[in-house]
Enzyme design. Sequence first.
Site, PDB file in Angstrom:
ATOM      1  CG  ASP A  33      -2.083   0.913   1.123  1.00 16.11           C
ATOM      2  OD1 ASP A  33      -2.039   1.850   0.310  1.00 16.11           O
ATOM      3  OD2 ASP A  33      -3.073   0.704   1.856  1.00 16.11           O
ATOM      4  CG  ASP A  34      -0.223   4.891  -0.013  1.00 11.43           C
ATOM      5  OD1 ASP A  34      -0.974   4.574  -0.951  1.00 11.43           O
ATOM      6  OD2 ASP A  34      -0.555   5.723   0.863  1.00 11.43           O
ATOM      7  CB  CYS A  72      -6.630   2.840  -1.881  1.00 10.35           C
ATOM      8  SG  CYS A  72      -5.229   3.452  -0.953  1.00 10.35           S
ATOM      9  CG  HIS A 128     -10.211   1.432   0.757  1.00  9.94           C
ATOM     10  ND1 HIS A 128      -9.182   2.319   0.501  1.00  9.94           N
ATOM     11  CD2 HIS A 128     -11.284   2.207   1.095  1.00  9.94           C
ATOM     12  CE1 HIS A 128      -9.598   3.550   0.681  1.00  9.94           C
ATOM     13  NE2 HIS A 128     -10.876   3.509   1.046  1.00  9.94           N
ATOM     14  CG  HIS A 218      -2.062   4.071   3.664  1.00  8.24           C
ATOM     15  ND1 HIS A 218      -2.419   5.068   4.552  1.00  8.24           N
ATOM     16  CD2 HIS A 218      -2.821   4.280   2.559  1.00  8.24           C
ATOM     17  CE1 HIS A 218      -3.345   5.840   4.001  1.00  8.24           C
ATOM     18  NE2 HIS A 218      -3.607   5.384   2.779  1.00  8.24           N
ATOM     19  CG  ASP A 283      -2.348   0.773  -3.094  1.00 11.00           C
ATOM     20  OD1 ASP A 283      -1.180   1.217  -3.020  1.00 11.00           O
ATOM     21  OD2 ASP A 283      -3.251   1.136  -2.322  1.00 11.00           O
ATOM     22  CG  ASN A 284      -1.788   4.218  -4.490  1.00  8.81           C
ATOM     23  OD1 ASN A 284      -2.828   3.797  -4.003  1.00  8.81           O
ATOM     24  ND2 ASN A 284      -0.823   4.730  -3.747  1.00  8.81           N
ATOM     25  CE  LYS A 305      -2.918   7.493  -1.661  1.00 14.52           C
ATOM     26  NZ  LYS A 305      -2.967   7.130  -0.218  1.00 14.52           N
TER      27      LYS A 305
END
Length: 500
Positions: A33-34, A72, A128, A218, A283-284, A305
């Site tokens: 994540d991130d 996300c 999410h 994240h 995810d990004n 992001k």
Amino acid sequence: MGSFETLIACFLLLSSLRNSFAGHPNVVFILADDLGWDDISLHGSQEIPTPNIDLLATDGILLNNYYVQPICTPSRAALMTGRHPVHLGLQHDVIVWAQPYGLGLNETLLPQYLKTLGYSTHMVGKWHLGFYDKEHTPTKRGFDSHLGYYTGCEDYYDHTWGFTKQDWGLDFWHDREVDRSAFGQYSTEVFTSEAERVIAEHDVSKPLFLYLAQQAVHSGNPGNKVRLQAPWKYVKNFMGIKSEERRVFAGMVSALDDSVSNVTKALHEKGILNDTIIIFSTDNGGPANRQDYNDACNWPLRGSKRTMWEGGVRGNGFIWSPLLENSGYVSEHLMQIVDWVPTVLEAAGFDMSKLPPSLDGLSQWKALSRHESSPRKVLLHNIDPINGDGALRTTDMKIVFGGGDTERYPGWYEPEEALIRSPSKRPSSTACKPWLKPCVFNITADPCEYYNIADFHPDILQELLQKVDEFNQTAVPPRNVPSDPKGLPINNNGVWGPWR
């Protein structure tokens, strides 16, 4: 936690065991994540060593031309469905906690496809994709089990999110029951332990699909003063980093790297590693420049992001498996996160003629395994009708347009202790302000988006605008709706969970 030397020994053992698997392969999908482009040592980061991620990527296939969504919810929806967010109504922002909507129940998800092949399906970590009613939660969407949380972020130790008494609540679930047993335990390690348990207890007469959606890296609960969190045993290894935020962030990445090692070893100890496909993705892009209280880095890529710049949409990713005909190379295959559904399904032996024609994803399994050319020639990053920003890429050319966060984070955000500096001046004739007029880049030649060629090639600009319009004609309206006060924890026994 994990030992790099042990993992190397594991791969040395595997070198003599590369035989094709007659049945359906196990699939382990690890979603970070991130995680920024420069947050792993594989891409040259001199601050944060990630030996376990690096080893799997170099022994497998490093995806160097791989794209995700800029945030996300859209990425996770694309990953699960094989459909682009503009066709799901999830192209604008993320699902905010008490908003009563989610990924449409008419969509078939990857675990649901795999269950038709007899797979055991398990999810660990962040969802999410909506939770306002139980029908939108993981165990109602094709997963046999789920340990994790429904919302977008939370504290790594007490697993809460909130700013006020009304919205402060616990978000930690075991299947459809609130789970308070993880209080005080670091989420990266909790999720890794659960993944290890799922693997250890797996019935090997069935193929396994494990979706490990880590919270790392994240930022934590924005309502707390401390938003970046990692155990001291990791942070202490990065005392040479002057910035406290970046130091803790490095510890978070290191814990994630150990998680990858431990999951790989669990597969080996179970005796199923040789029949497994491991996929790793972010995810990004990373939230750079202190965006979202974070300290990620996408250097040397532009942006952050939430943006249409490469730093927002070009993702860290790899695929590893003894089942690949070719591996150990850096792939320049143009690939997007929507491609994973058909790619995994083809590898799993699914009858591809049964996939719906509405799928946007293209199977990359044969192209990657055989080291052939990518079937993808056009890639839509996004079209956000509310913010007005978007981007699209063909094989070489990319168009960027509109404002939103693309306007707010247009820079090249270097590592805080960078050894190599970017050029301080750029030719004024190539200046790019997509919120004023669209910009065009030759991404193959200029991946850092230094040189806007729109004015020099109006024909290319018009061709790209036409392709954007073609996608826009098929887009559906965003599903976003206002928050429902009934969904706040103060009205639900202090938890974030289904309320309808």
